[in-house]
Design an enzyme around this catalytic site. Structure first.
Site, PDB file in Angstrom:
ATOM      1  N   ASP A 189      22.970  54.977  43.690  1.00 40.71           N
ATOM      2  CA  ASP A 189      21.809  54.630  44.475  1.00 40.71           C
ATOM      3  C   ASP A 189      21.894  55.602  45.638  1.00 40.71           C
ATOM      4  OD1 ASP A 189      21.016  53.017  42.817  1.00 40.71           O
ATOM      5  OD2 ASP A 189      21.846  51.287  43.792  1.00 40.71           O
ATOM      6  N   LYS A 190      20.913  55.597  46.588  1.00 46.15           N
ATOM      7  CA  LYS A 190      20.842  56.307  47.763  1.00 46.15           C
ATOM      8  C   LYS A 190      21.843  55.823  49.014  1.00 46.15           C
ATOM      9  CE  LYS A 190      17.754  57.943  51.383  1.00 46.15           C
ATOM     10  NZ  LYS A 190      16.209  57.713  51.917  1.00 46.15           N
TER      11      LYS A 190
END
Ligand code: URA
Length: 251
Positions: free
Chosen positions: A106-107
Site C-alpha cells: 500500500d502507499k
C-alpha cells in the site's frame, strides 16, 4: 558465430533453475523454441537466433534479467506508472524496459519490494497456489492477546469467500502511543497476498494497523543497512535462492 547449445544448458545458464529442474520443465512442455513446444532437453538452440520462452516469457542469457531489492518508503505507489502519485520505479536507477514491482505494498506501507523484469518468476511468486511467505512488522492500536494469536493461526474472516489461510502472529511488546493509548508491536507472517490483507486481518481481531513494514518475502530479507528509498541489485546468491523458491513451489 556463436555455437548452438543444449536447451537444458541454455536454460540453466540463464538461471531459470538447476540442470535437473530445467529438464523437468522441458519434459512437462513448459518451454518453447520459436513458438514450438519442445520436450527434449538435448534439443540444440542457437542463443542469438532462437527465441526460447518459459511459461511464455522470453529467456535470454543471464544479463537479460534484472532484480532489485527496494526499501519502499511510505508515500509512493507500487505501480510502473501513475498520473498523480509518485511510483516505486522512481527509486530504481535502471531504465531498462519491462521492470515492474512484484506484488503491491500500500502507499503507506514501507519495506521490502522486489523489482524485476522476470515475468515468469513474478508469476510463480505471486501465484495464490504457491503460498510464498511474507513477514510484516506492524504497530497496531490495542493489546493483542493469546486468543488473537490463536484466531490468526486458524484463519479469520476478512470478507472473502473463505477465511484467511493459517498465519503466524508473534507479539513483540505492548507499548503506548503519544496519547498514552496501548499499542502492540507484532510480526505477522502470511502466505497469501489479498488486497490490504494485514490491515484486514488485524481489523478482524478488532485492531487497527498504525504502521506496516514488510521485512521478508520468500528467501529475501530486508537488509538492516538499506535505508528507506534505497535499492540495490540482488546478489547472485539471492537470485539463485529466489529462482529456486519459485521452482520448488512448482507442482
Ligand atoms: N497488507 C496490507 O494491509 N498492506 C500492505 O501493503 C501489505 C499487506
Amino acid at each position: 558465430m556463436a555455437k548452438t547449445v543444449r536447451l537444458d544448458k541454455f536454460l540453466a545458464d540463464a538461471e531459470t533453475g538447476t540442470r535437473s529442474e530445467v529438464k523437468k520443465m522441458i519434459q512437462k512442455g513448459q518451454v518453447q523454441i520459436n513458438g514450438e513446444t519442445v520436450r527434449r532437453p538435448e534439443q540444440k538452440v542457437h542463443p542469438d537466433w532462437d527465441k526460447v520462452t518459459l511459461f511464455g516469457e522470453p529467456i535470454g542469457m543471464r544479463e537479460e534479467f534484472q532484480y532489485f531489492l527496494l526499501h519502499k518508503p511510505a508515500g509512493c505507489v507500487s505501480a510502473t506508472e501513475d498520473k498523480r502519485e509518485k511510483t516505486v520505479m522512481e527509486y530504481i536507477p535502471s531504465k531498462r524496459k519491462g521492470l515492474f514491482p512484484v506484488g503491491r505494498l500500500d502507499k503507506d506501507t514501507e519495506g521490502l519490494l522486489l523489482i524485476t523484469n522476470n515475468g515468469a518468476l513474478a508469476h510463480q511468486l505471486l501465484s495464490p497456489k504457491r503460498h510464498v511467505e511474507k513477514t510484516y512488522f506492524a504497530k497496531v492500536r490495542g493489546i493483542l492477546t493469546e486468543e488473537d494469536v490463536r484466531r490468526i493461526e486458524q484463519g479469520v474472516d476478512i470478507g472473502e469467500d473463505k477465511p484467511t489461510l493459517p498465519a503466524s502472529l508473534r507479539i513483540l511488546e505492548t507499548v503506548t502511543d503519544q496519547e498514552e493509548r496501548p499499542c502492540s508491536d507484532i510480526y505477522l507472517t502470511i502466505c497469501e497476498g489479498k488486497f490490504h490483507q494485514v490491515k484486514r486481518m488485524m481489523e478482524a481481531v478488532g485492531k487497527k494497523v498504525l504502521y506496516l513494514k514488510r521485512i521478508s518475502m520468500g528467501p529475501l530479507t530486508l537488509p538492516d543497512d538499506l535505508e528507506k528509498g534505497q535499492c540495490r541489485p540482488l546478489t547472485k546468491e539471492e537470485v539463485s535462492f529466489l529462482l529456486k523458491a519459485g521452482k520448488s513451489l512448482e507442482k
